[in-house]
Design a protein around this motif. Structure first.
Motif, PDB file in Angstrom:
ATOM      1  N   CYS A 107      21.090  53.293  11.419  1.00  0.00           N
ATOM      2  CA  CYS A 107      21.056  54.669  11.347  1.00  0.00           C
ATOM      3  C   CYS A 107      19.630  55.591  11.870  1.00  0.00           C
ATOM      4  O   CYS A 107      19.422  56.349  11.403  1.00  0.00           O
ATOM      5  CB  CYS A 107      21.191  55.056   9.764  1.00  0.00           C
ATOM      6  N   ASP A 108      19.281  54.762  13.130  1.00  0.00           N
ATOM      7  CA  ASP A 108      18.339  55.479  13.755  1.00  0.00           C
ATOM      8  C   ASP A 108      18.960  55.984  15.250  1.00  0.00           C
ATOM      9  O   ASP A 108      18.652  57.134  15.620  1.00  0.00           O
ATOM     10  CB  ASP A 108      17.069  54.624  13.847  1.00  0.00           C
ATOM     11  N   ARG A 109      19.887  55.478  15.599  1.00  0.00           N
ATOM     12  CA  ARG A 109      20.737  55.854  16.781  1.00  0.00           C
ATOM     13  C   ARG A 109      21.976  56.584  16.535  1.00  0.00           C
ATOM     14  O   ARG A 109      22.505  56.345  15.397  1.00  0.00           O
ATOM     15  CB  ARG A 109      20.853  54.879  17.745  1.00  0.00           C
ATOM     16  N   LEU A 110      22.389  57.548  17.556  1.00  0.00           N
ATOM     17  CA  LEU A 110      23.749  58.113  17.138  1.00  0.00           C
ATOM     18  C   LEU A 110      24.451  58.323  18.564  1.00  0.00           C
ATOM     19  O   LEU A 110      23.506  58.599  19.802  1.00  0.00           O
ATOM     20  CB  LEU A 110      23.627  59.370  16.419  1.00  0.00           C
ATOM     21  N   GLY A 111      25.591  58.082  18.588  1.00  0.00           N
ATOM     22  CA  GLY A 111      26.468  58.557  19.850  1.00  0.00           C
ATOM     23  C   GLY A 111      27.388  59.615  19.622  1.00  0.00           C
ATOM     24  O   GLY A 111      28.004  59.411  18.432  1.00  0.00           O
ATOM     25  N   ILE A 112      27.640  60.493  20.166  1.00  0.00           N
ATOM     26  CA  ILE A 112      28.532  61.567  20.038  1.00  0.00           C
ATOM     27  C   ILE A 112      29.530  61.655  21.118  1.00  0.00           C
ATOM     28  O   ILE A 112      29.397  61.410  22.376  1.00  0.00           O
ATOM     29  CB  ILE A 112      28.068  62.882  19.659  1.00  0.00           C
ATOM     30  N   ALA A 113      30.638  62.284  20.701  1.00  0.00           N
ATOM     31  CA  ALA A 113      31.915  62.754  21.783  1.00  0.00           C
ATOM     32  C   ALA A 113      32.366  64.134  21.460  1.00  0.00           C
ATOM     33  O   ALA A 113      32.063  64.295  20.107  1.00  0.00           O
ATOM     34  CB  ALA A 113      33.090  61.898  21.639  1.00  0.00           C
ATOM     35  N   VAL A 114      32.418  65.009  22.221  1.00  0.00           N
ATOM     36  CA  VAL A 114      32.835  66.580  22.215  1.00  0.00           C
ATOM     37  C   VAL A 114      33.982  66.770  22.970  1.00  0.00           C
ATOM     38  O   VAL A 114      34.335  65.950  24.060  1.00  0.00           O
ATOM     39  CB  VAL A 114      31.458  67.321  22.419  1.00  0.00           C
ATOM     40  N   ARG A 115      34.530  67.869  22.947  1.00  0.00           N
ATOM     41  CA  ARG A 115      35.335  68.134  23.659  1.00  0.00           C
ATOM     42  C   ARG A 115      34.902  68.968  25.085  1.00  0.00           C
ATOM     43  O   ARG A 115      34.061  69.868  25.053  1.00  0.00           O
ATOM     44  CB  ARG A 115      36.431  69.397  22.976  1.00  0.00           C
ATOM     45  N   ASP A 116      35.707  68.564  26.202  1.00  0.00           N
ATOM     46  CA  ASP A 116      35.294  69.353  27.423  1.00  0.00           C
ATOM     47  C   ASP A 116      36.113  70.422  27.601  1.00  0.00           C
ATOM     48  O   ASP A 116      36.782  70.957  26.710  1.00  0.00           O
ATOM     49  CB  ASP A 116      35.249  68.042  28.438  1.00  0.00           C
ATOM     50  N   ASN A 117      35.819  71.152  28.778  1.00  0.00           N
ATOM     51  CA  ASN A 117      36.663  72.328  28.981  1.00  0.00           C
ATOM     52  C   ASN A 117      38.131  72.173  29.000  1.00  0.00           C
ATOM     53  O   ASN A 117      38.816  73.306  28.707  1.00  0.00           O
ATOM     54  CB  ASN A 117      36.120  72.752  30.525  1.00  0.00           C
ATOM     55  N   SER A 118      38.827  71.316  29.199  1.00  0.00           N
ATOM     56  CA  SER A 118      40.159  71.086  29.004  1.00  0.00           C
ATOM     57  C   SER A 118      40.550  70.376  27.360  1.00  0.00           C
ATOM     58  O   SER A 118      41.725  70.402  27.527  1.00  0.00           O
ATOM     59  CB  SER A 118      40.497  70.102  30.066  1.00  0.00           C
ATOM     60  N   GLY A 119      39.579  70.429  26.845  1.00  0.00           N
ATOM     61  CA  GLY A 119      39.878  69.930  25.189  1.00  0.00           C
ATOM     62  C   GLY A 119      39.960  68.390  25.299  1.00  0.00           C
ATOM     63  O   GLY A 119      40.300  67.875  24.007  1.00  0.00           O
ATOM     64  N   LYS A 120      39.664  67.473  26.513  1.00  0.00           N
ATOM     65  CA  LYS A 120      39.568  66.186  26.059  1.00  0.00           C
ATOM     66  C   LYS A 120      38.357  65.779  25.568  1.00  0.00           C
ATOM     67  O   LYS A 120      37.222  66.220  25.770  1.00  0.00           O
ATOM     68  CB  LYS A 120      39.805  65.661  27.501  1.00  0.00           C
ATOM     69  N   LEU A 121      38.135  64.410  24.789  1.00  0.00           N
ATOM     70  CA  LEU A 121      37.068  64.254  24.203  1.00  0.00           C
ATOM     71  C   LEU A 121      36.343  63.336  25.045  1.00  0.00           C
ATOM     72  O   LEU A 121      36.863  62.612  25.764  1.00  0.00           O
ATOM     73  CB  LEU A 121      37.081  63.303  22.832  1.00  0.00           C
ATOM     74  N   VAL A 122      35.050  63.639  25.266  1.00  0.00           N
ATOM     75  CA  VAL A 122      34.119  62.924  26.251  1.00  0.00           C
ATOM     76  C   VAL A 122      32.902  62.375  25.598  1.00  0.00           C
ATOM     77  O   VAL A 122      32.377  63.172  24.576  1.00  0.00           O
ATOM     78  CB  VAL A 122      33.710  63.731  27.576  1.00  0.00           C
ATOM     79  N   LEU A 123      32.454  61.270  25.819  1.00  0.00           N
ATOM     80  CA  LEU A 123      31.267  60.441  25.218  1.00  0.00           C
ATOM     81  C   LEU A 123      30.126  61.131  26.061  1.00  0.00           C
ATOM     82  O   LEU A 123      30.209  61.131  27.251  1.00  0.00           O
ATOM     83  CB  LEU A 123      31.267  59.076  25.352  1.00  0.00           C
ATOM     84  N   LEU A 124      29.211  61.508  25.247  1.00  0.00           N
ATOM     85  CA  LEU A 124      27.688  61.992  25.967  1.00  0.00           C
ATOM     86  C   LEU A 124      26.834  60.879  25.947  1.00  0.00           C
ATOM     87  O   LEU A 124      26.818  60.174  24.946  1.00  0.00           O
ATOM     88  CB  LEU A 124      27.229  63.158  25.308  1.00  0.00           C
ATOM     89  N   ASN A 125      26.015  60.789  27.086  1.00  0.00           N
ATOM     90  CA  ASN A 125      24.894  59.610  26.812  1.00  0.00           C
ATOM     91  C   ASN A 125      23.860  60.241  26.014  1.00  0.00           C
ATOM     92  O   ASN A 125      23.622  61.494  25.780  1.00  0.00           O
ATOM     93  CB  ASN A 125      24.492  58.987  28.274  1.00  0.00           C
ATOM     94  N   GLY A 126      22.571  59.610  25.810  1.00  0.00           N
ATOM     95  CA  GLY A 126      21.468  59.847  25.153  1.00  0.00           C
ATOM     96  C   GLY A 126      20.610  60.907  25.847  1.00  0.00           C
ATOM     97  O   GLY A 126      20.138  61.966  25.156  1.00  0.00           O
ATOM     98  N   ASN A 127      20.664  61.005  27.040  1.00  0.00           N
ATOM     99  CA  ASN A 127      19.889  61.985  27.723  1.00  0.00           C
ATOM    100  C   ASN A 127      20.555  63.379  27.672  1.00  0.00           C
ATOM    101  O   ASN A 127      19.937  64.497  27.485  1.00  0.00           O
ATOM    102  CB  ASN A 127      19.805  61.621  29.072  1.00  0.00           C
ATOM    103  N   GLN A 128      21.918  63.400  27.483  1.00  0.00           N
ATOM    104  CA  GLN A 128      22.691  64.550  27.696  1.00  0.00           C
ATOM    105  C   GLN A 128      22.552  65.223  26.242  1.00  0.00           C
ATOM    106  O   GLN A 128      22.450  66.491  26.076  1.00  0.00           O
ATOM    107  CB  GLN A 128      24.027  64.263  27.803  1.00  0.00           C
TER     108      GLN A 128
END
Length: 572
Positions: free
Chosen positions: A302-323
């Motif tokens: 539990c020191d790293r996390l990955g996230i996915a959020v909705r893009d402009n079309s409502g699709k879930l996209v994975l973000l990288n650590g830099n983003q």
């Protein structure tokens, strides 16, 4: 059979080692296998994130004797460094196979050396151990974890008084003390009166601090509108993150049930690494079913996390650590300056292989961006080295982020809360986490990064990695993908070379086996052997300007082509 390796193995047949260990070593000697060589050809070393290795018998493996020797050496050092005091140590462990047993061994050795031990009664996240070191006024901390490595691995991370991982000069001094010892010097005879088990009191203090640093009261009435899918990937985060989210007021939190239970075999994933898209597949499927706004997955400790959020079309996209890091940092800076009067001493932290966009972002807020080597211990060290400055937050490309300085390591607990707060605020404004990222690209330039790792296992792999770095230094690139190399930073020699003039300047960062090429078009290519895995990593960063949101897709295509060209020329 290699006589030197055979001699090292036979030394483990002495009464210093228990019967089970001796039987395993005898079996390896009789088989004269590659496993015998891999187990004994060297001593397990401290790397970027402490000591990690495959569990088993031998000097190059994680076992009660290698960790016992570490702990005996550390005990000797603590008693000398804090002469006249009773040293105190906090110990935590994650979900890995044997972590609980190995944590007890470590506690026993410390106690045998008359050192006061605070041992968590059950598995806990690594950032809570960092917090506990400061909270309990300890001199040192240990966490048994191999982070996101495969199931056969375990590890041993050492923290110092400030709650950060070991850095110079203590690291080399402690390693020297450990290396000076024979295994027969390890005292395993526990003094139980020196061991105190900790749990709820520290949990409550850590949760309170996470809420104070990672939540924002103006969002109280909007959290009901957000649905979160969370997966601990069979790790320790399930012990804390649900409570933190509930404490902040999030009611719509869906946990991936198949991955809820801590399990060191990580049965539902190939790798328990939130950097890997496959690891978050079950969470993404659940998010589509529930219409979630955000997906969060954390690694085993539990020191790293990955996230996915909705893009402009409502699709879930994975973000990288830099983003993720850029959006989080901007959010913290924006809130800090909205609620505090700038004193001119604020700074953020990042690493030399993370996105250069962090430096651009810092300039826009007129704060300093300090850069360190890979590993969050260097960001923690910045806080110690500059006590008159205000640390806001910081992160690294490998999916780590730290909010404020109450924890001195990457902290997926508070970072998870922060990510959810960003989603909540953006949604309340008719925007999104993804749109916030796009706005930053238009404002500051579109920075895009790629990380490619080449796995090279065993003795031959280590030699191949070593030779690759030698070649990059002795036969440096002059161009890459049509771009001219204008500067070469060699952190092994602490020299920065301006190619056009041959002028060399000093790099004021500790030495490390990292080489970075800079081009005339602002691209950057870094090569670095991993400090904890049998890999050599290539970090590529490219950037270009986008005039508007409408330009972003075209600019991204251009940047993708640049990255592909660089990888092709590197032959990877």
């Amino acid at each position: 059979m290699n006589p030197e390796i055979n001699a090292k193995a036979e030394a483990w047949l002495s009464p210093t080692f228990d019967e089970t260990t001796q039987k395993e070593v005898k079996k390896l000697i009789e088989q004269d296998s590659e496993e015998l060589t891999e187990s004994f050809y060297k001593n397990l070393e401290f790397g970027t994130g402490g000591m990690r290795g495959i569990m088993g018998v031998g000097t190059n493996r994680i076992n009660k004797y290698t960790l016992g020797k570490n702990t005996q050496g550390l005990s000797n050092y603590l008693k000398e460094a804090f002469s006249g005091q009773t040293p105190k140590v906090a110990i935590a462990y994650d979900c890995r196979n044997n972590s609980k047993e190995l944590a007890q061994v470590v506690a026993d050795v410390f106690s045998a050396n008359d050192i006061k031990v605070y041992l968590f009664s059950d598995l806990r996240p690594t950032p809570e151990l960092s917090f506990a070191v400061k909270h309990l006024d300890c001199h040192c901390g240990i966490v048994l974890t191999a982070s996101h490595n495969p199931p056969e691995y375990n590890g041993y991370k050492v923290y110092w008084q400030d709650g950060g991982q070991l850095v110079p000069p203590q690291d080399s001094e402690i390693v020297a003390e450990i290396e000076s010892l024979d295994y027969s010097a390890v005292n395993f005879d526990a003094k139980k009166e020196h061991i105190t088990y900790i749990d709820k009191d520290v949990d409550e203090a850590f949760i309170k601090a996470s809420l104070e640093n990672g939540s924002f009261s103006e969002l109280d009435k909007h959290r009901d509108d957000v649905t979160i899918v969370f997966t601990p990937l069979h790790g320790t985060s399930v012990t804390i993150i649900p409570d933190v989210l509930e404490g902040a007021g999030y009611k719509n939190v869906q946990i991936v049930e198949e991955q809820r239970k801590p399990d060191g075999n990580f049965p539902t994933v190939k790798s328990p690494n939130p950097e890997e898209p496959e690891a978050l597949k079950m969470a993404l499927d659940l998010a589509e079913e529930k219409g979630a706004d955000i997906v969060v997955g954390t690694d085993p400790d539990c020191d790293r996390l990955g996230i996915a959020v909705r893009d402009n079309s409502g699709k879930l996209v994975l973000l990288n650590g830099n983003q993720t890091m850029v959006v989080m940092t901007d959010f913290l800076l924006e809130n800090y300056f909205a609620n505090n009067e700038a004193k001119g001493n604020e700074f953020i932290g990042s690493t030399i292989v993370s996105t250069p966009m962090m430096e651009t972002l810092a300039k826009s807020y007129d704060v300093e961006c300090k850069l360190g080597l890979t590993g969050f211990k260097w960001i923690a060290k910045m806080i110690v080295d500059y006590p008159s400055q205000q640390f806001i937050g910081g992160g690294e490309e490998s999916f780590g982020f730290m909010v404020g300085d109450f924890v001195r390591d990457k902290d997926a607990v508070t970072a998870t809360l922060l990510a959810c707060e960003i989603v909540t605020k953006a949604k309340s404004e008719g925007s999104s986490f993804f749109k916030k990222l796009q706005d930053l690209y238009v404002k500051h330039g579109f920075f895009k990064e790629d990380l490619t790792s080449l796995v090279k296992k065993g003795i031959s792999g280590a030699e191949e990695i070593k030779q690759t770095m030698i070649n990059l230094r002795e036969n440096p690139l002059t161009t890459i993908n049509g771009e001219k190399i204008v500067k070469i930073d060699d952190y092994a020699s602490s020299k920065s070379l301006k190619v056009s003039t041959g002028e060399s300047t000093d790099i004021d960062i500790p030495k490390a086996n990292v080489l970075i090429y800079h081009t005339d078009q602002g691209s950057r290519i870094a090569a670095r052997p991993s400090g904890t895995e049998p890999k050599i990593k290539f970090y590529i960063s490219v950037n270009d300007n986008a005039e508007s949101l409408d330009d972003l897709s075209k600019v991204e295509e251009k940047l993708d082509a640049k990255i592909a060209g660089v990888l092709k020329e590197l032959g990877i």
